[in-house]
Design an enzyme around this catalytic site. Structure first.
Site, PDB file in Angstrom:
ATOM      1  N   PRO A   9       0.797  -1.222   0.000  1.00 51.38           N
ATOM      2  CA  PRO A   9       0.000   0.000   0.000  1.00 51.38           C
ATOM      3  C   PRO A   9       0.834   1.280   0.000  1.00 51.38           C
ATOM      4  CG  PRO A   9      -0.301  -1.211   2.060  1.00 51.38           C
ATOM      5  CD  PRO A   9       0.513  -2.062   1.162  1.00 51.38           C
ATOM      6  N   TYR A  22      10.559   9.452   1.702  1.00 46.12           N
ATOM      7  CA  TYR A  22      10.590   8.503   0.589  1.00 46.12           C
ATOM      8  C   TYR A  22      11.225   9.041  -0.684  1.00 46.12           C
ATOM      9  CZ  TYR A  22       7.437   6.062   3.704  1.00 46.12           C
ATOM     10  OH  TYR A  22       6.901   5.438   4.801  1.00 46.12           O
ATOM     11  N   ASN A  74       8.047  -5.187  -0.385  1.00 41.85           N
ATOM     12  CA  ASN A  74       7.887  -4.034   0.499  1.00 41.85           C
ATOM     13  C   ASN A  74       6.416  -4.053   0.894  1.00 41.85           C
ATOM     14  OD1 ASN A  74       7.498  -1.580   1.742  1.00 41.85           O
ATOM     15  ND2 ASN A  74       8.884  -0.475   0.368  1.00 41.85           N
ATOM     16  N   ALA A  77       2.658  -0.616   5.117  1.00 43.33           N
ATOM     17  CA  ALA A  77       2.107  -0.667   6.478  1.00 43.33           C
ATOM     18  C   ALA A  77       1.713  -2.080   6.898  1.00 43.33           C
ATOM     19  CB  ALA A  77       0.915   0.275   6.596  1.00 43.33           C
ATOM     20  N   GLU A  98      12.579  -8.840   2.532  1.00 42.19           N
ATOM     21  CA  GLU A  98      11.706  -7.713   2.868  1.00 42.19           C
ATOM     22  C   GLU A  98      12.515  -6.434   2.698  1.00 42.19           C
ATOM     23  OE1 GLU A  98       9.226  -7.904   6.507  1.00 42.19           O
ATOM     24  OE2 GLU A  98      10.189  -6.008   7.014  1.00 42.19           O
ATOM     25  N   HIS A 100      12.505  -2.023   2.770  1.00 42.12           N
ATOM     26  CA  HIS A 100      11.880  -0.757   3.181  1.00 42.12           C
ATOM     27  C   HIS A 100      12.775   0.383   2.717  1.00 42.12           C
ATOM     28  CE1 HIS A 100       8.844  -2.773   5.504  1.00 42.12           C
ATOM     29  NE2 HIS A 100       9.799  -3.565   5.960  1.00 42.12           N
ATOM     30  N   ILE A 101      12.174   1.399   2.152  1.00 44.61           N
ATOM     31  CA  ILE A 101      12.910   2.547   1.630  1.00 44.61           C
ATOM     32  C   ILE A 101      13.543   3.340   2.768  1.00 44.61           C
ATOM     33  CG2 ILE A 101      12.674   4.726   0.366  1.00 44.61           C
ATOM     34  CD1 ILE A 101      10.316   3.274  -1.176  1.00 44.61           C
ATOM     35  N   ARG A 107      12.177   5.428  12.983  1.00 42.88           N
ATOM     36  CA  ARG A 107      10.906   6.095  12.741  1.00 42.88           C
ATOM     37  C   ARG A 107       9.969   5.880  13.923  1.00 42.88           C
ATOM     38  NH1 ARG A 107       8.654   5.607   7.129  1.00 42.88           N
ATOM     39  NH2 ARG A 107       7.353   7.221   8.005  1.00 42.88           N
TER      40      ARG A 107
END
Length: 148
Positions: A9, A22, A74, A77, A98, A100-101, A107
């Protein structure tokens, strides 16, 4: 080699959403970057995106039957709470990474937890879009990705 890159998403909103996190490259730019890597390496790479949990699960299950040798995902959420995607990943035997950018460890607190991580062989985060290319290199190397 046949690789499936799954984007969950809001990845289709790259270049639009939270540019400070991003970046400014849009989703088409990401796809072009991956397609260039595929052409350079001779790897068959399909890039696919959905905002829908069930569609992502269907795509993972489809990969099991169509000769896919590795999945780079990726989950967006869904990383933090989709046990259904986690179970789908755990059900398939190909290499899985997996991605993630952003650096999810730096975070919001909820982003630090990944329920899908343990169903994958490796996790790459915090390298921007370049992380996708790192994941392609990782899964296309003959070695066991768990030892990377």
């Amino acid at each position: 080699m046949k690789i499936l890159v799954i984007n969950g998403p809001n990845l289709n909103f790259l270049g639009i959403r939270e540019k400070g996190i991003y970046g400014t490259t849009d989703y088409n730019g990401l796809v072009q970057m991956i397609e260039k890597k595929a052409k350079e390496t001779g790897i068959d790479i399909e890039v696919w995106q959905s905002n829908h949990e069930g569609a992502i699960i269907d795509k993972i299950q489809e990969a099991y039957f169509n000769g896919t040798e590795a999945i780079i995902i990726n989950p967006g959420a869904y990383t933090h709470y989709s046990y259904a995607i986690r179970d789908a990943l755990a059900s398939v035997t190909m290499k899985k990474v997996e991605i993630h950018i952003s650096d999810i460890t730096k975070r919001e607190e909820f982003r630090k937890n990944s329920v899908t991580k343990d169903a994958c062989d490796a996790q790459i985060y915090g390298h921007g879009l370049e992380g996708y290319l790192m994941a392609i290199d990782l899964v296309s190397t003959p070695s066991d990705v768990r030892n990377a």
